[in-house]
Design a protein around this motif. Structure first.
Motif, short mmCIF file in Angstrom:
data_model
loop_
_atom_site.label_atom_id
_atom_site.label_comp_id
_atom_site.label_asym_id
_atom_site.label_seq_id
_atom_site.Cartn_x
_atom_site.Cartn_y
_atom_site.Cartn_z
N LYS A 170 0.86 -1.18 0.00
CA LYS A 170 0.00 0.00 0.00
C LYS A 170 0.90 1.23 0.00
O LYS A 170 1.68 1.43 0.92
N GLN A 184 -0.36 7.53 -3.19
CA GLN A 184 -0.53 7.73 -4.63
C GLN A 184 0.49 8.71 -5.22
O GLN A 184 0.78 8.66 -6.42
N GLN A 212 -1.69 -2.94 -9.83
CA GLN A 212 -2.66 -2.17 -9.06
C GLN A 212 -4.01 -2.87 -9.03
O GLN A 212 -4.48 -3.40 -10.04
N GLU A 213 -4.60 -2.87 -7.84
CA GLU A 213 -5.94 -3.45 -7.65
C GLU A 213 -6.86 -2.35 -7.12
O GLU A 213 -6.62 -1.77 -6.07
N GLY A 214 -7.92 -2.08 -7.86
CA GLY A 214 -8.89 -1.08 -7.42
C GLY A 214 -8.39 0.34 -7.59
O GLY A 214 -7.36 0.61 -8.22
N GLU A 215 -9.13 1.26 -6.99
CA GLU A 215 -8.82 2.68 -7.09
C GLU A 215 -8.07 3.14 -5.84
O GLU A 215 -7.86 2.37 -4.90
N VAL A 216 -7.68 4.39 -5.83
CA VAL A 216 -7.02 4.98 -4.67
C VAL A 216 -7.98 4.95 -3.49
O VAL A 216 -9.16 5.29 -3.62
N ASN A 217 -7.50 4.51 -2.32
CA ASN A 217 -8.40 4.36 -1.18
C ASN A 217 -8.61 5.67 -0.43
O ASN A 217 -8.07 6.72 -0.80
N TYR A 218 -9.36 5.60 0.64
CA TYR A 218 -9.73 6.78 1.44
C TYR A 218 -8.50 7.52 1.96
O TYR A 218 -8.51 8.74 2.14
N VAL A 261 -2.48 3.62 -3.00
CA VAL A 261 -2.67 2.67 -4.10
C VAL A 261 -2.33 1.28 -3.57
O VAL A 261 -1.32 1.09 -2.89
N LYS A 262 -3.17 0.31 -3.88
CA LYS A 262 -2.93 -1.07 -3.46
C LYS A 262 -2.37 -1.85 -4.65
O LYS A 262 -2.99 -1.94 -5.70
#
Length: 242
Positions: free
Chosen positions: A178, A181, A197-203, A207-208
Motif C-alpha cells: 500500500k 498515490q 494495481q488493484e482497485g482505485e485509490v483508497n480513502y 494505491v494497493k
C-alpha cells in the motif's frame, strides 16, 4: 519473527540483516523526520518506545523485518558475517518488512468458511537517507526480500500458525503493498517486480498493488545477482546490539 534472528541476506547491491538493538538509535533518528513519518504512516515514538518496538517485532510471529545496509565487498563474502561493521550506522540505509494477517475477502457474499486457511502478506520498504534513493537500492532490497520469502515460505507460515494456534499452516493468498498515490517511484518499483494495481485509490490516498502467490514461484529462477543467505553472528560480548 524468530526465523531470521540469525540470518542475513547478501546480494551485489544490498545487505539485509535482522533488526537488533544496535540498530535502534539510528532507526529512531530516521523516524524523527516528519517526512518519513508521513511516508510510512508512523507516529513519533520516544527512544524507549522504539526499543520496545524492536523487541516486539523480534518476538512477533506475524512480522518479518530486515535492516537494509550497503552491500558487502567481495573480500567480506563468506558463509557468515559478524554484527558490527557491516551493519554499522554509516552502512544502514533503511528497512524492509513483511506483515501477515488473516485473509478477508472483500466480497460480502463470500462467506469466511469458504476461504479457510489463507493469509495475506503486506510488504513495505523505507530508504531513509536521501543520498541512497534513486540508485536502485530499494528495488534490490525488495527483490532479495521476496527471494527470501519464497525460499522460506513454509517456515514463515509455520511460525505464524504456531502463534495463532492453527492446526495447519495457512496458505499465503497474496502479497501486497500500500503506497501513497504521490509516491511514483515506489509504485514503479513494485510494478517492476510484478505487482499490479488493484482497485482505485483508497480513502487514505493509497494505491494497493498486489502480487498473487503464484507469481512468487518465478523468484526461484529469477535469483538476484550474488544472492547468498548468511549466518548472522554476534560475538560473546554482544547482547543483541548493546
Amino acid at each position: 519473527m524468530r526465523l531470521n534472528e540469525s540470518a542475513a541476506v547478501s546480494t551485489t547491491k544490498a545487505l539485509l540483516v535482522p533488526y537488533d538493538r544496535r540498530h535502534v538509535l539510528t532507526y529512531h533518528a530516521w523516524m524523527e523526520d516528519p517526512a518519513i513519518q508521513e511516508a510510512t504512516a508512523s507516529e513519533r515514538l520516544t527512544l524507549d518506545e522504539e526499543y520496545e518496538n524492536q523487541e516486539s517485532w523480534r518476538a512477533s510471529h506475524d512480522k518479518l523485518t530486515f535492516i537494509i545496509c550497503q552491500p558487502l565487498s567481495q573480500r567480506e563474502h563468506g558463509t557468515s558475517i559478524c554484527a558490527g561493521e557491516p551493519d554499522a550506522p554509516e552502512n544502514m540505509v533503511g528497512d524492509v518488512n513483511l506483515f501477515l494477517y488473516p485473509y478477508e475477502p472483500e466480497d460480502e457474499d463470500h462467506l469466511p468458511s469458504e476461504t479457510p486457511g489463507f493469509c495475506v502478506g503486506e510488504v513495505d520498504i523505507m530508504i531513509a537517507d536521501q543520498q541512497h534513493r534513486g540508485k536502485g537500492l530499494g528495488r534490490a532490497a525488495v527483490q532479495a526480500f521476496l527471494q527470501y520469502i519464497h525460499g522460506h515460505l513454509g517456515e514463515i507460515m509455520q511460525e505464524y500458525a504456531e502463534d495463532k494456534d492453527l492446526r495447519t499452516p495457512p496458505e499465503l493468498k497474496l502479497l501486497m503493498a500500500k503506497i501513497n498515490q504521490g509516491n511514483a517511484k515506489s509504485i514503479a518499483l513494485f510494478k517492476s517486480l510484478g505487482f499490479a494495481q488493484e482497485g482505485e485509490v483508497n480513502y487514505f490516498g493509497e494505491v494497493k498493488l498486489v502480487l498473487p502467490n503464484g507469481i512468487l514461484v518465478r523468484f526461484a529462477a529469477d535469483v538476484p545477482e550474488g544472492y547468498l543467505e548468511l549466518v548472522y553472528s554476534r560475538d560473546s560480548n554482544q547482547d543483541d546490539g548493546q
